[in-house]
Design an enzyme around this catalytic site. Structure first.
Site, PDB file in Angstrom:
ATOM      1  N   GLN A  42       8.918  -1.548 -15.150  1.00 16.55           N
ATOM      2  CA  GLN A  42       7.980  -1.284 -14.063  1.00 16.55           C
ATOM      3  C   GLN A  42       8.740  -1.082 -12.749  1.00 16.55           C
ATOM      4  O   GLN A  42       9.434  -1.986 -12.277  1.00 16.55           O
ATOM      5  CB  GLN A  42       7.014  -2.461 -13.928  1.00 16.55           C
ATOM      6  CG  GLN A  42       6.140  -2.461 -12.694  1.00 16.55           C
ATOM      7  CD  GLN A  42       5.205  -1.267 -12.617  1.00 16.55           C
ATOM      8  OE1 GLN A  42       5.377  -0.385 -11.776  1.00 16.55           O
ATOM      9  NE2 GLN A  42       4.233  -1.219 -13.517  1.00 16.55           N
ATOM     10  N   SER A  58     -13.952  -8.188  -8.556  1.00 16.99           N
ATOM     11  CA  SER A  58     -14.709  -7.214  -9.349  1.00 16.99           C
ATOM     12  C   SER A  58     -14.623  -7.544 -10.829  1.00 16.99           C
ATOM     13  O   SER A  58     -15.623  -7.446 -11.562  1.00 16.99           O
ATOM     14  CB  SER A  58     -14.157  -5.802  -9.092  1.00 16.99           C
ATOM     15  OG  SER A  58     -14.786  -4.865  -9.928  1.00 16.99           O
ATOM     16  N   GLN A  66     -11.519  -0.725 -17.803  1.00 15.06           N
ATOM     17  CA  GLN A  66     -10.545   0.156 -18.466  1.00 15.06           C
ATOM     18  C   GLN A  66      -9.500  -0.699 -19.170  1.00 15.06           C
ATOM     19  O   GLN A  66      -8.795  -1.485 -18.539  1.00 15.06           O
ATOM     20  CB  GLN A  66      -9.868   1.076 -17.446  1.00 15.06           C
ATOM     21  CG  GLN A  66      -8.891   2.057 -18.062  1.00 15.06           C
ATOM     22  CD  GLN A  66      -8.239   2.946 -17.019  1.00 15.06           C
ATOM     23  OE1 GLN A  66      -8.505   2.814 -15.826  1.00 15.06           O
ATOM     24  NE2 GLN A  66      -7.384   3.859 -17.458  1.00 15.06           N
ATOM     25  N   GLU A  84      -0.687  -2.589 -14.682  1.00 12.33           N
ATOM     26  CA  GLU A  84      -0.072  -3.740 -14.001  1.00 12.33           C
ATOM     27  C   GLU A  84      -1.048  -4.437 -13.049  1.00 12.33           C
ATOM     28  O   GLU A  84      -1.172  -5.662 -13.058  1.00 12.33           O
ATOM     29  CB  GLU A  84       1.168  -3.277 -13.237  1.00 12.33           C
ATOM     30  CG  GLU A  84       1.846  -4.357 -12.400  1.00 12.33           C
ATOM     31  CD  GLU A  84       2.659  -5.338 -13.227  1.00 12.33           C
ATOM     32  OE1 GLU A  84       2.818  -6.493 -12.785  1.00 12.33           O
ATOM     33  OE2 GLU A  84       3.117  -4.957 -14.315  1.00 12.33           O
ATOM     34  N   ARG A  85      -1.769  -3.656 -12.223  1.00  3.00           N
ATOM     35  CA  ARG A  85      -2.711  -4.260 -11.268  1.00  3.00           C
ATOM     36  C   ARG A  85      -3.841  -4.973 -11.987  1.00  3.00           C
ATOM     37  O   ARG A  85      -4.256  -6.066 -11.596  1.00  3.00           O
ATOM     38  CB  ARG A  85      -3.273  -3.187 -10.330  1.00  3.00           C
ATOM     39  CG  ARG A  85      -2.269  -2.638  -9.314  1.00  3.00           C
ATOM     40  CD  ARG A  85      -2.864  -1.546  -8.451  1.00  3.00           C
ATOM     41  NE  ARG A  85      -3.909  -2.053  -7.579  1.00  3.00           N
ATOM     42  CZ  ARG A  85      -5.207  -1.812  -7.735  1.00  3.00           C
ATOM     43  NH1 ARG A  85      -5.640  -1.084  -8.741  1.00  3.00           N
ATOM     44  NH2 ARG A  85      -6.082  -2.305  -6.888  1.00  3.00           N
ATOM     45  N   ARG A 121      -1.046   7.495  -8.868  1.00  3.47           N
ATOM     46  CA  ARG A 121      -1.897   6.719  -7.961  1.00  3.47           C
ATOM     47  C   ARG A 121      -1.247   6.547  -6.585  1.00  3.47           C
ATOM     48  O   ARG A 121      -1.776   5.857  -5.733  1.00  3.47           O
ATOM     49  CB  ARG A 121      -2.177   5.341  -8.572  1.00  3.47           C
ATOM     50  CG  ARG A 121      -3.009   5.423  -9.847  1.00  3.47           C
ATOM     51  CD  ARG A 121      -3.500   4.043 -10.253  1.00  3.47           C
ATOM     52  NE  ARG A 121      -4.463   4.133 -11.330  1.00  3.47           N
ATOM     53  CZ  ARG A 121      -4.190   3.873 -12.604  1.00  3.47           C
ATOM     54  NH1 ARG A 121      -2.985   3.507 -12.954  1.00  3.47           N
ATOM     55  NH2 ARG A 121      -5.122   3.988 -13.538  1.00  3.47           N
TER      56      ARG A 121
END
Length: 281
Positions: A42, A58, A66, A84-85, A121
Site C-alpha cells: 500500500q 456510516s 462495497q 484500505e479506508r 480516487r
C-alpha cells in the site's frame, strides 16, 4: 454518479473476476476483520482522520456496502488488495466481520492494484505516488510507458512525478504537507539541497507563483534569464516542432535556417532516453 474512464487497468483487468477463491453466491463472503492484514504494498501513508470517522459512522448505520478485495495468505490470514479506508473505518466502527471478495494476487498485482485504487480516487500525495511508481520500475522492471498504461496517465506525467524524488527532504515534506505544488518542486530540482531550502522559504513566505519560482531558480543556479526574441519563425516550423513534441512525448526545439537547421530533443532520465531510442530506431 458517472463512471470514471481512462484510468488504466482496473481490478478485473489485472485479476479476472473468474479467479475467485471460495466465498458465497456472487463471490462475497464474511471474514473476521482480525484476519485481514494491511496490503504491504500500500503506497498511501497519510489518511484524513475526519473522513475515516465519518465513514465509520456510516458503516455503523448502514454496514459495509462495497466488499473489500482480499488475497488468501498463510494460516487463514488474508492480505488486503483494495479497500484500505473501508477496513480502517470498519475497525473504528467495531465490526467483527466484513464482506470480502477473495482473489489470488502476486506481489506485483498487490502494488499495482493499491496504486490504481488510490490514483483513481486521487488519494495519494505526489511523493507517495512517486514512491509507488519507483517500486514498480525497480522491483518489477516496468518501463515508464508500462506504468503509465496501468494507471491511465501519460508517460511524461509518470516521469515528471518520479523526478520529484530528486527534491530535497524539506521540499518533499512541503509538497506532502500541501504548502507547495508539484510545479514549485520541479522548478527547484536543478538546485542544491541548501539552495532548494532557501528558495522554499521564499515561496512559502512570499506566496510565490510557479513562474516566479522558475525565475528565481534560474538566478540561483547561475543561469541567465531567458530573453524573449521577436519571433521570425515560419508557422510551418512551429507546427513541425509541435508535431515532433506530440509524437515523441517530450520537449523538442527546432531551429531552421536557410541552409538547414538543428533538432534538439530533450530527455530527463535514462528511461526516457531508452523510450526515445525505441521510437527513433
Amino acid at each position: 454518479m458517472a463512471k470514471r474512464s481512462g484510468l488504466g487497468k482496473g481490478l478485473d483487468a489485472l485479476i479476472p473476476a473468474g479467479k475467485t477463491t471460495g466465498g458465497e453466491a456472487g463471490g462475497v463472503t464474511q471474514v473476521p476483520i482480525d484476519l485481514i492484514q494491511r496490503n504491504p504494498r500500500q503506497p498511501r501513508e497519510k489518511f484524513d482522520m475526519t473522513e475515516l470517522e465519518n465513514l465509520a459512522a456510516s458503516i455503523r448505520e448502514h454496514g459495509v456496502i462495497q466488499p473489500l478485495i482480499v488475497a488468501p495468505g498463510r494460516g487463514g490470514v488474508y492480505t488486503l488488495i483494495a479497500g484500505e479506508r473501508r477496513l480502517q473505518a470498519s475497525r473504528k466502527a467495531g465490526l467483527k466481520t466484513v464482506p470480502v471478495v477473495i482473489r489470488n494476487a502476486s506481489d506485483q498485482q498487490l502494488l499495482e492494484l493499491a496504486l490504481i485504487e488510490n490514483v483513481q480516487r486521487a488519494d495519494l500525495n505526489p511523493i507517495e505516488e512517486a514512491d509507488a511508481y519507483q517500486n514498480l520500475a525497480k522491483e518489477f522492471r516496468m518501463s515508464h510507458e508500462t506504468i503509465a498504461s496501468r494507471v491511465g496517465k501519460s508517460r511524461v506525467a509518470v516521469t515528471n512525478t518520479l523526478r520529484l524524488l530528486d527534491a530535497s527532504a524539506a521540499v518533499k515534506q512541503a509538497l506532502v504537507d500541501g504548502r507547495i505544488t508539484e510545479g514549485h518542486a520541479r522548478a527547484m530540482l536543478s538546485l542544491s539541497a541548501k539552495a532548494q531550502e532557501h528558495l522554499l522559504n521564499q515561496i512559502i513566505n512570499l506566496d510565490l507563483s510557479v513562474r516566479s519560482t522558475e525565475v528565481l531558480a534560474r538566478k540561483l543556479s547561475g543561469q541567465r534569464p531567458a530573453v524573449k526574441k521577436k519571433s521570425g519563425r515560419s508557422p510551418n516550423v512551429s507546427d513541425v516542432e509541435r508535431k515532433l513534441q506530440s509524437s515523441l512525448g517530450t520537449k523538442v526545439a527546432l531551429k531552421h535556417g536557410k541552409r538547414g537547421g538543428t533538432v534538439t530533443i530533450y530527455y530527463y532520465s535514462d528511461e526516457e532516453l531508452d523510450s526515445l531510442l525505441e521510437k527513433l530506431t
